[in-house]
Design a protein around this motif. Structure first.
Motif, mmCIF file in Angstrom:
data_model
loop_
_atom_site.group_PDB
_atom_site.id
_atom_site.type_symbol
_atom_site.label_atom_id
_atom_site.label_comp_id
_atom_site.label_asym_id
_atom_site.label_seq_id
_atom_site.Cartn_x
_atom_site.Cartn_y
_atom_site.Cartn_z
ATOM 1 N N GLU A 1 -22.850 34.281 -66.046
ATOM 2 C CA GLU A 1 -24.220 33.729 -65.888
ATOM 3 C C GLU A 1 -24.489 33.512 -64.135
ATOM 4 O O GLU A 1 -23.205 32.943 -63.571
ATOM 5 N N LYS A 2 -24.983 34.068 -63.742
ATOM 6 C CA LYS A 2 -25.307 34.239 -62.518
ATOM 7 C C LYS A 2 -25.737 33.481 -61.759
ATOM 8 O O LYS A 2 -26.458 32.693 -62.152
ATOM 9 N N ASN A 3 -25.339 33.082 -60.159
ATOM 10 C CA ASN A 3 -25.729 32.027 -59.579
ATOM 11 C C ASN A 3 -24.538 32.511 -58.243
ATOM 12 O O ASN A 3 -24.355 33.280 -57.784
ATOM 13 N N GLU A 4 -25.290 31.332 -56.706
ATOM 14 C CA GLU A 4 -24.738 31.756 -56.284
ATOM 15 C C GLU A 4 -23.445 32.406 -55.395
ATOM 16 O O GLU A 4 -22.924 32.620 -54.505
ATOM 17 N N ARG A 5 -22.672 31.564 -55.977
ATOM 18 C CA ARG A 5 -20.985 31.439 -55.823
ATOM 19 C C ARG A 5 -19.916 32.415 -56.501
ATOM 20 O O ARG A 5 -20.144 32.595 -55.862
ATOM 21 N N PHE A 6 -21.182 32.408 -57.899
ATOM 22 C CA PHE A 6 -20.463 33.974 -58.229
ATOM 23 C C PHE A 6 -21.183 35.175 -57.756
ATOM 24 O O PHE A 6 -19.904 36.027 -57.991
ATOM 25 N N ASP A 7 -22.072 35.225 -57.097
ATOM 26 C CA ASP A 7 -22.696 36.989 -56.015
ATOM 27 C C ASP A 7 -21.555 36.570 -55.147
ATOM 28 O O ASP A 7 -20.995 37.981 -55.109
ATOM 29 N N GLN A 8 -21.241 35.513 -55.007
ATOM 30 C CA GLN A 8 -20.168 35.329 -53.720
ATOM 31 C C GLN A 8 -18.998 36.573 -53.275
ATOM 32 O O GLN A 8 -18.542 36.770 -52.696
ATOM 33 N N GLY A 9 -18.644 35.441 -54.863
ATOM 34 C CA GLY A 9 -17.360 35.423 -55.684
ATOM 35 C C GLY A 9 -16.945 37.042 -55.669
ATOM 36 O O GLY A 9 -16.024 38.242 -55.983
ATOM 37 N N MET A 10 -18.031 37.330 -56.631
ATOM 38 C CA MET A 10 -18.156 38.604 -56.941
ATOM 39 C C MET A 10 -18.202 39.872 -55.491
ATOM 40 O O MET A 10 -16.891 41.021 -55.739
ATOM 41 N N LYS A 11 -18.740 39.320 -54.878
ATOM 42 C CA LYS A 11 -18.414 40.176 -53.143
ATOM 43 C C LYS A 11 -17.470 40.145 -52.218
ATOM 44 O O LYS A 11 -16.326 40.941 -52.355
ATOM 45 N N THR B 1 -14.138 33.904 -60.042
ATOM 46 C CA THR B 1 -15.381 34.544 -59.604
ATOM 47 C C THR B 1 -15.770 33.365 -58.815
ATOM 48 O O THR B 1 -16.049 33.959 -57.290
ATOM 49 N N GLU B 2 -16.039 32.188 -59.415
ATOM 50 C CA GLU B 2 -16.327 30.769 -58.560
ATOM 51 C C GLU B 2 -15.558 30.505 -57.606
ATOM 52 O O GLU B 2 -16.000 29.948 -56.511
ATOM 53 N N ALA B 3 -14.638 30.096 -58.517
ATOM 54 C CA ALA B 3 -14.354 28.928 -57.450
ATOM 55 C C ALA B 3 -12.841 29.642 -56.543
ATOM 56 O O ALA B 3 -12.742 29.637 -55.270
ATOM 57 N N ALA B 4 -12.145 30.589 -56.880
ATOM 58 C CA ALA B 4 -11.259 31.483 -56.762
ATOM 59 C C ALA B 4 -11.604 32.051 -55.292
ATOM 60 O O ALA B 4 -11.674 32.236 -54.296
ATOM 61 N N SER C 1 -13.982 33.085 -50.341
ATOM 62 C CA SER C 1 -14.625 33.448 -48.972
ATOM 63 C C SER C 1 -15.067 32.014 -48.027
ATOM 64 O O SER C 1 -16.220 32.457 -47.610
ATOM 65 N N GLY C 2 -14.778 31.180 -47.649
ATOM 66 C CA GLY C 2 -14.630 30.271 -47.071
ATOM 67 C C GLY C 2 -14.118 30.909 -45.748
ATOM 68 O O GLY C 2 -13.921 32.357 -45.595
ATOM 69 N N ASN C 3 -14.811 30.434 -44.756
ATOM 70 C CA ASN C 3 -14.670 30.979 -42.805
ATOM 71 C C ASN C 3 -13.980 30.052 -42.037
ATOM 72 O O ASN C 3 -14.103 30.633 -41.348
ATOM 73 N N HIS C 4 -12.524 28.853 -42.513
ATOM 74 C CA HIS C 4 -12.078 28.869 -41.209
ATOM 75 C C HIS C 4 -10.731 30.014 -41.710
ATOM 76 O O HIS C 4 -10.255 29.715 -40.296
ATOM 77 N N TRP C 5 -10.254 30.219 -42.718
ATOM 78 C CA TRP C 5 -9.400 31.626 -42.835
ATOM 79 C C TRP C 5 -9.634 32.684 -42.375
ATOM 80 O O TRP C 5 -10.688 33.041 -43.582
ATOM 81 N N THR C 6 -9.089 33.382 -41.832
ATOM 82 C CA THR C 6 -9.661 35.596 -42.176
ATOM 83 C C THR C 6 -8.739 35.696 -43.522
ATOM 84 O O THR C 6 -7.536 34.704 -44.126
#
Length: 138
Positions: free
Chosen positions: A6-16, A46-49, A55-60
Motif C-alpha cells: 500500500e503506497k502512501n507518503e510514510r511508506f515512500d519516505q520509509g523506503m527511501k 517500512t512505515e514505522a521504523a 526519517s526523523g530530523n532530530h538525530w543524524t
C-alpha cells in the motif's frame, strides 16, 4: 513484490530511508522474498521504523545507528545487529563510534551482551574490509 504494498507518503519516505541506510541490494533482496504472509509486517516496519523513526530530523543517521546497535546488542538480536553494523558504511558511524556504544552496553546491559556483540561487530567489519579489498583488487 513491492508493487503489492500500500503506497502512501510514510511508506515512500520509509523506503527511501531504508535504501539509504541498508543499501539497494539488501532492500531488493528483502522485497524479493516478501510473501503475502509477511507483507503486512514489511509494510509496518517500512512505515514505522524507516518512515517515522529513522526519517526523523532530530538525530543524524550516525546517531540513530549507534543507538540502534546498542539496543540490538543489549537485546541479543544478533542478525539485526550484524545488519546494522554493516549499514554503518552508509550511516557514517565509525568503528570507534560502535565500540563506544558497545562499551555502554557492557555497563548498562551486561558484559556478556557486549562481549557477544563485539565478536559480531569484529566479524562484520572483517567481512566489510575483505569485500573492500577484493573490490580494490579488481
Amino acid at each position: 513484490m513491492a508493487d503489492h504494498f500500500e503506497k502512501n507518503e510514510r511508506f515512500d519516505q520509509g523506503m527511501k530511508t531504508r535504501r539509504s541506510v541498508l543499501g539497494d541490494a539488501h532492500v531488493d533482496r528483502a522485497q524479493t522474498v516478501t510473501t503475502g504472509f509477511d507483507r503486512p509486517f514489511q509494510q509496518l516496519i517500512t512505515e514505522a521504523a524507516w518512515g517515522t523513526v529513522w526519517s526523523g530530523n532530530h538525530w543524524t543517521k550516525r546517531e540513530r545507528s549507534m543507538v540502534t546497535i546498542a539496543l540490538l546488542a543489549a537485546l541479543g538480536q544478533d542478525d539485526e545487529l550484524a545488519m546494522h553494523v554493516s549499514a554503518t558504511a552508509n550511516t557514517g558511524a565509525s568503528p570507534e563510534d560502535i565500540r563506544e556504544a558497545l562499551l555502554h552496553v557492557a555497563i548498562y546491559a551486561g558484559v556478556p551482551a557486549a562481549n557477544h556483540a563485539i565478536k559480531i561487530a569484529k566479524r562484520v567489519y572483517d567481512e566489510m574490509d575483505a569485500d573492500k579489498t577484493s573490490r580494490e583488487e579488481t
